[in-house]
Structure formats: C-alpha cells, structure tokens
Design a protein around this motif. Structure first.
Motif, PDB file in Angstrom:
ATOM      1  N   TYR A   1      -7.832   2.209  -6.260  1.00  0.00           N
ATOM      2  CA  TYR A   1      -6.921   3.161  -6.903  1.00  0.00           C
ATOM      3  C   TYR A   1      -7.246   3.333  -8.382  1.00  0.00           C
TER       4      TYR A   1
ATOM      5  N   ALA B   1       0.830  -1.204   0.000  1.00  0.00           N
ATOM      6  CA  ALA B   1       0.000   0.000   0.000  1.00  0.00           C
ATOM      7  C   ALA B   1       0.866   1.256   0.000  1.00  0.00           C
ATOM      8  N   HIS B   2       1.952   1.226   0.752  1.00  0.00           N
ATOM      9  CA  HIS B   2       2.850   2.383   0.779  1.00  0.00           C
ATOM     10  C   HIS B   2       3.455   2.632  -0.596  1.00  0.00           C
TER      11      HIS B   2
ATOM     12  N   CYS C   1       2.239   1.706  -3.508  1.00  0.00           N
ATOM     13  CA  CYS C   1       1.176   2.122  -4.425  1.00  0.00           C
ATOM     14  C   CYS C   1       0.838   3.599  -4.209  1.00  0.00           C
ATOM     15  N   HIS C   2       0.789   4.002  -2.943  1.00  0.00           N
ATOM     16  CA  HIS C   2       0.500   5.400  -2.615  1.00  0.00           C
ATOM     17  C   HIS C   2       1.601   6.314  -3.166  1.00  0.00           C
TER      18      HIS C   2
ATOM     19  N   TYR D   1      -7.394  -2.991  -3.042  1.00  0.00           N
ATOM     20  CA  TYR D   1      -6.688  -1.717  -2.971  1.00  0.00           C
ATOM     21  C   TYR D   1      -6.456  -1.172  -4.381  1.00  0.00           C
TER      22      TYR D   1
END
Length: 238
Positions: free
Chosen positions: A158, A108-109, A111-112, A154
């Motif tokens: 997105y 997630a980090h 991807c962010h 997730y």
C-alpha cells in the motif's frame, strides 16, 4: 487532527486514545466492548466519539466507519490497532482461523477502506499495528507470526500504491516488541518489556513524524537487523 482508532477498549489502543487526546487531537474509538468504550469516553470528554464494532463484520464495519467519521467531522489518520493473540480456550483450528480473520482479513478491509477514503480526500495517514513477530516465524505461534507478516507486506504494498497516486498518503507500520498489556500479561519468556505508557509515547512520536516504520521500543530495531541476517536453519532449531 481527527484520528480513528480500532481496538480501542484496552491496552495499546486505549493508551493511544489517552495520549493523543492529551495533545488535543479528536479521536473516534471503536471496539467490541461497549462499557469500556463508554468509560473511556467519560474519561476523555467531548473530543472522543465511540462506536461498538466487531471488525470481522466487514459490511457493518464500513457503515460504522463512515458514521463515526461523519460525527467526528472527517478523518486525518486511521490507526488499525484491532488484533488478537493466541486463543487457548478454543480448539486449535478454530483459534487459528479466528486469529487470521481478525489480524489479517479485518486488517486488510480496514486498510482498503482507509486508502479509498484518503485517495478521495487526496491526503491522509494510515497506521497499522504490526509486530516484531512479522520478521520471523515460530512453531508455537505460526498463525500469529504469519498474520503480522501479512500486515507488514500488505502495508508495504500500500505504501508503493500510495506513491503512485495523486494524493499525499503516508503509510506507517508500527513494530512493537513486548509491551505490558492485558494480552501479554500471561505470556512467558518476554524480555525488553516496555510499560504501555512508554511504548505508546514512542508510537505517538513516530505517528506525528509520519515515519514509514516505528520500532517500539527503539532497541528492537537492533534485533530487527539481526533477524534479517540469521539464516533459516538457525530459526528452525529454536
């Protein structure tokens, strides 16, 4: 294109680096094992750039991502491939929490970070390594299947977010079945197992076509359709 790959020291990540550079793409390679990264860079040559990184160190990761991107001269695609399977040598909760930390939180980090980078650039491509395991749960691998389900949802969120931005950002989820790598070589009960070269060749094709979903190998899409139709009570008995 300039392509950053996490988890590039072995298996799918390493083969992605080899096949993408054979097509002339420039790659930034990240992983925990420095010696393997250097060996891969020596094999590829000047279009490969490397950084040692544990993706669970989020503060360090952002610094290293930016450093590698600067050295490459920008980034067009980020492939979030870093991930682990079951860790049998650790106590059960320690193993599960580590798996979730790598497969879910670190993913997630990354991807962010990629979304912020590409939003500012107004274009880009995020590729996430999910799994057929995202489509079901299993009592022998509850944390692993849950982590892949997290990745899948997730990325779906997105993808919706990207459509609402003033930017051309593609989100590709790769759903491999069984692929022969170091991580799976001790696994039992595998079927439709693909050599890593064949599996990655299909992944590269899907990435180049900017697909939303890539099933690897293609026959696994049939099982995906079946999995969605099977009632939960059937899975509970397996």
């Amino acid at each position: 294109m300039n392509i950053l790959i996490t988890g590039a020291t072995s298996g799918i990540g390493k083969e992605l680096a080899l096949q993408l550079t054979s097509k002339g793409h420039k790659v930034g390679l990240m992983g925990r094992r420095t010696e393997r990264l250097q060996e891969l860079k020596d094999e590829i040559g000047d279009i490969a750039f490397i950084r040692t990184l544990d993706v669970t160190n989020h503060e360090k990761a952002e610094e290293v991502y930016n450093s590698l991107i600067d050295e490459m001269g920008g980034m067009d695609v980020m492939i979030l491939n870093a991930g682990i399977g079951r860790i049998q040598m650790l106590p059960p909760w320690e193993a599960e929490s580590k798996l979730i930390e790598v497969n879910a939180l670190a993913f997630a980090h990354g991807c962010h970070f990629a979304m912020d980078y590409f939003r500012n650039r107004e274009s880009g491509h995020i590729v996430g390594m999910s799994s057929m395991a995202a489509l079901l749960a299993h009592h022998r691998a509850a944390a692993y299947t849950a982590s892949k389900h997290f990745i899948s949802n997730y990325m779906k969120g997105y993808r919706q977010k990207a459509k609402r931005m003033n930017a051309d950002i593609t989100i590709t989820e790769i759903r491999p079945g069984y692929v022969w790598t170091e991580m799976t070589e001790r696994a039992k009960g595998m079927f439709w197992v693909a050599p890593v070269e064949k599996a990655v060749s299909q992944m590269v094709t899907g990435i180049e076509k900017r697909k939303n979903y890539v099933y690897v190998t293609k026959r696994w899409q049939l099982l995906a359709w079946v999995a969605k139709l099977v009632p939960e009570w059937v899975w509970d008995r397996l």
